[in-house]
Design a protein around this motif. Sequence first.
Motif, PDB file in Angstrom:
ATOM      1  N   ASN A  29       0.821  -1.218   0.000  1.00 15.96           N
ATOM      2  CA  ASN A  29       0.000   0.000   0.000  1.00 15.96           C
ATOM      3  C   ASN A  29       0.859   1.274   0.000  1.00 15.96           C
ATOM      4  OD1 ASN A  29      -2.466   1.390  -0.050  1.00 15.96           O
ATOM      5  ND2 ASN A  29      -2.510   1.571   2.193  1.00 15.96           N
ATOM      6  N   VAL A  30       1.850   1.282  -0.889  1.00 15.52           N
ATOM      7  CA  VAL A  30       2.687   2.464  -1.058  1.00 15.52           C
ATOM      8  C   VAL A  30       2.707   2.841  -2.529  1.00 15.52           C
ATOM      9  CG1 VAL A  30       4.152   1.963   0.932  1.00 15.52           C
ATOM     10  CG2 VAL A  30       4.790   1.077  -1.320  1.00 15.52           C
ATOM     11  N   SER A  31       3.207   4.004  -2.824  1.00 11.86           N
ATOM     12  CA  SER A  31       3.289   4.454  -4.220  1.00 11.86           C
ATOM     13  C   SER A  31       4.389   3.699  -4.956  1.00 11.86           C
ATOM     14  CB  SER A  31       3.581   5.952  -4.266  1.00 11.86           C
ATOM     15  OG  SER A  31       4.896   6.215  -3.810  1.00 11.86           O
ATOM     16  N   PRO A  32       4.289   3.615  -6.282  1.00 17.60           N
ATOM     17  CA  PRO A  32       5.365   2.996  -7.052  1.00 17.60           C
ATOM     18  C   PRO A  32       6.728   3.638  -6.784  1.00 17.60           C
ATOM     19  CG  PRO A  32       3.424   3.262  -8.435  1.00 17.60           C
ATOM     20  CD  PRO A  32       3.137   3.981  -7.150  1.00 17.60           C
ATOM     21  N   ALA A  33       6.749   4.960  -6.609  1.00 13.31           N
ATOM     22  CA  ALA A  33       8.017   5.658  -6.353  1.00 13.31           C
ATOM     23  C   ALA A  33       8.628   5.220  -5.026  1.00 13.31           C
ATOM     24  CB  ALA A  33       7.801   7.164  -6.361  1.00 13.31           C
ATOM     25  N   THR A  34       7.772   5.065  -3.995  1.00 13.93           N
ATOM     26  CA  THR A  34       8.267   4.629  -2.683  1.00 13.93           C
ATOM     27  C   THR A  34       8.816   3.211  -2.768  1.00 13.93           C
ATOM     28  OG1 THR A  34       6.761   6.061  -1.468  1.00 13.93           O
ATOM     29  CG2 THR A  34       7.614   4.157  -0.286  1.00 13.93           C
TER      30      THR A  34
END
Length: 256
Positions: A29-34
């Motif tokens: 549940n994090v962004s692709p960038a993270t």
Amino acid sequence: MNNRRRTAVLQYINEHRKVIFSELYLTFNVSPATMRRDLTALEEKGLIKRIHGGAEALSPDSESSAFPKIDRRITQCVTEKESIAHYALQLIQDGSSIILDASTTCLTLAQAIKNTKLHLTIITNYFEIANILLNADTIDMLFIGGYVRKGYSSTSGIIAEDNLMDMNADIGFIGVDGITPEKGLSNNQLDVIEWKKLIIKNSGVTYVLADHTKFQAAAILQIAPLSDIANVITDEKLSDKILDQFGEKKDKIIRL
């Protein structure tokens, strides 16, 4: 928070062996960038391999010498570990509470404890230690559950850390992969770093049990400086040359 998530990501990759990128950022549940930053950090530490569209595991199932499985380490430096365990046993008083890390020298200490009549409370995450002391009449045991580390007979991860977080002990005994004057204590597996830090934090006094081979170089990840522990207990084979490199810090090292 980043370290705990990355530990969980590493465990997920080790368990599934090969995963696609979208599965990772959706699962956590994090962004692709993270997630991209997390994978980059893990790869830079030599813990995973980035592949097209995802990542694959390097440890703990590999046979790399940097990540030797615990059953291989049991047969290494046996006499030295027995000497270290015998000394460590003299530091334990009847009625104490003890944390024993998942290391082969701590396992040797557990075997020595079994042969005494000491009344102790033992906290451990290592199945082999639990098996040795399970039926000892004078031992009360708290086994810490969590993610089971394949090939290591132990638990780790967020669940294990949360369980240990509220526990305190008189003495903690830990193992490490590397000891140097500059970096202090270090280890090669990301998923046990926070666990070992918690042992140091939650113990009245902490001793590192490490044979002379652990002084050859720093491992990938730092655990703590030498100032955070009472002593490193090692065997007589540690050379004067290496000991002298520690300068004023060498009073932290007990060479038998």
